[in-house]
Design an enzyme around this catalytic site. Structure first.
Site, PDB file in Angstrom:
ATOM      1  CG  HIS A  98      -1.366  -2.968   7.863  1.00 58.35           C
ATOM      2  ND1 HIS A  98      -1.300  -3.018   6.487  1.00 58.35           N
ATOM      3  CD2 HIS A  98      -2.151  -1.890   8.152  1.00 58.35           C
ATOM      4  CE1 HIS A  98      -2.005  -2.037   5.970  1.00 58.35           C
ATOM      5  NE2 HIS A  98      -2.538  -1.330   6.964  1.00 58.35           N
ATOM      6  CD  GLU A  99      -2.613  -0.197  11.688  1.00 52.46           C
ATOM      7  OE1 GLU A  99      -2.283   0.965  11.355  1.00 52.46           O
ATOM      8  OE2 GLU A  99      -3.595  -0.771  11.181  1.00 52.46           O
ATOM      9  CG  HIS A 102       0.132   2.760   7.949  1.00 53.27           C
ATOM     10  ND1 HIS A 102       0.030   2.972   6.597  1.00 53.27           N
ATOM     11  CD2 HIS A 102      -0.942   1.995   8.288  1.00 53.27           C
ATOM     12  CE1 HIS A 102      -1.048   2.366   6.131  1.00 53.27           C
ATOM     13  NE2 HIS A 102      -1.646   1.763   7.130  1.00 53.27           N
ATOM     14  CG  HIS A 106       5.182   9.605   9.690  1.00 52.76           C
ATOM     15  ND1 HIS A 106       4.813   9.863  10.982  1.00 52.76           N
ATOM     16  CD2 HIS A 106       5.370  10.823   9.125  1.00 52.76           C
ATOM     17  CE1 HIS A 106       4.767  11.168  11.181  1.00 52.76           C
ATOM     18  NE2 HIS A 106       5.109  11.772  10.067  1.00 52.76           N
TER      19      HIS A 106
END
Length: 230
Positions: A98-99, A102, A106
């Site tokens: 999940h991280e 991100h 980006h």
């Protein structure tokens, strides 16, 4: 009437927040005890996802705390809590993926993420001033201050709403990548990933609902205040 409104929103908001946190911790603990068949740790999954998408320069770092995992767009870096970094569990690799979602957002300049980042400087001002303006507007029955507080607090609510697609999209990316790259296999592991990421996303939904209730509460107070003044 005002006291009842304040008490009702406080109780409902607190209950919703605590329930969301309880579900997150419960599901994380449940799936932390189930090892992924891939045998990969959260750190290894994160590194593989980042490298597969050309993000070799983004480090995977361990940070203290429980459920303190996050992506830092300024560094940039994927930061995982110790229980995720070293763990082979379904919960750990789900959070790590999940991280990384991100980080991919980006890289691609995902619209909602860009908007959220641009809102931060404004939010640093409005989120701090809003409570004082709202309190002063209610305490001193000054509709102008209350209205200004509402405008400031609206940016906080908007930030919560913009966060929702950011988090849901990161989870969707994580689930797709984990299946494609073989980090998970079988219906049971897929169910675990859905549970972990689904309940985590619900905390953001709960936060947005609480913020909306707070905004509505002060809108009602402004309505009563202006009508009474007339």
């Amino acid at each position: 009437m005002i006291n009842v409104l304040f008490m009702l929103t406080f109780i409902v908001g607190l209950a919703l927040t605590l329930w969301a946190q309880w579900r997150v911790r419960g599901n994380f603990d449940r799936w932390s005890r189930v090892a992924a068949r891939s045998g990969l740790t959260g750190a290894e999954v994160a590194r593989r996802i980042l490298d597969a998408n050309g993000l070799h320069h983004v480090p995977v770092q361990m940070v203290p705390g429980r459920l303190s995992d996050h992506y830092d767009p300024i560094a940039p870096a994927v930061r995982l809590s110790e229980s995720v970094y070293h763990s082979h569990s379904i919960a750990a690799i789900s959070v790590a993926a999940h991280e990384c979602g991100h980080a991919l957002q980006h890289k691609e300049a995902y619209g909602a993420l860009v908007l959220r980042h641009r809102m931060v400087p404004l939010l640093n001002i409005t989120s701090g001033a809003a409570p004082f303006l709202l309190f002063a507007g209610v305490a001193f029955r000054m509709a102008g201050l209350l209205l200004l507080g509402l405008v400031f607090f609206s940016t906080v609510v908007l930030f919560h709403l913009v966060t929702l697609p950011v988090e849901f999209n990161a989870s969707a990316r994580a689930k797709k990548i984990m299946a494609q790259q073989g980090f998970i296999s079988g219906a049971e592991e897929e169910r675990g990933v859905r549970r972990v990421l689904g309940t985590a996303a619900f905390t953001y939904v709960a936060g947005a609902l609480v913020a909306l209730m707070e905004l509505l509460k002060y809108v009602v107070l402004l309505f009563f205040q202006t009508n009474n003044d007339d």
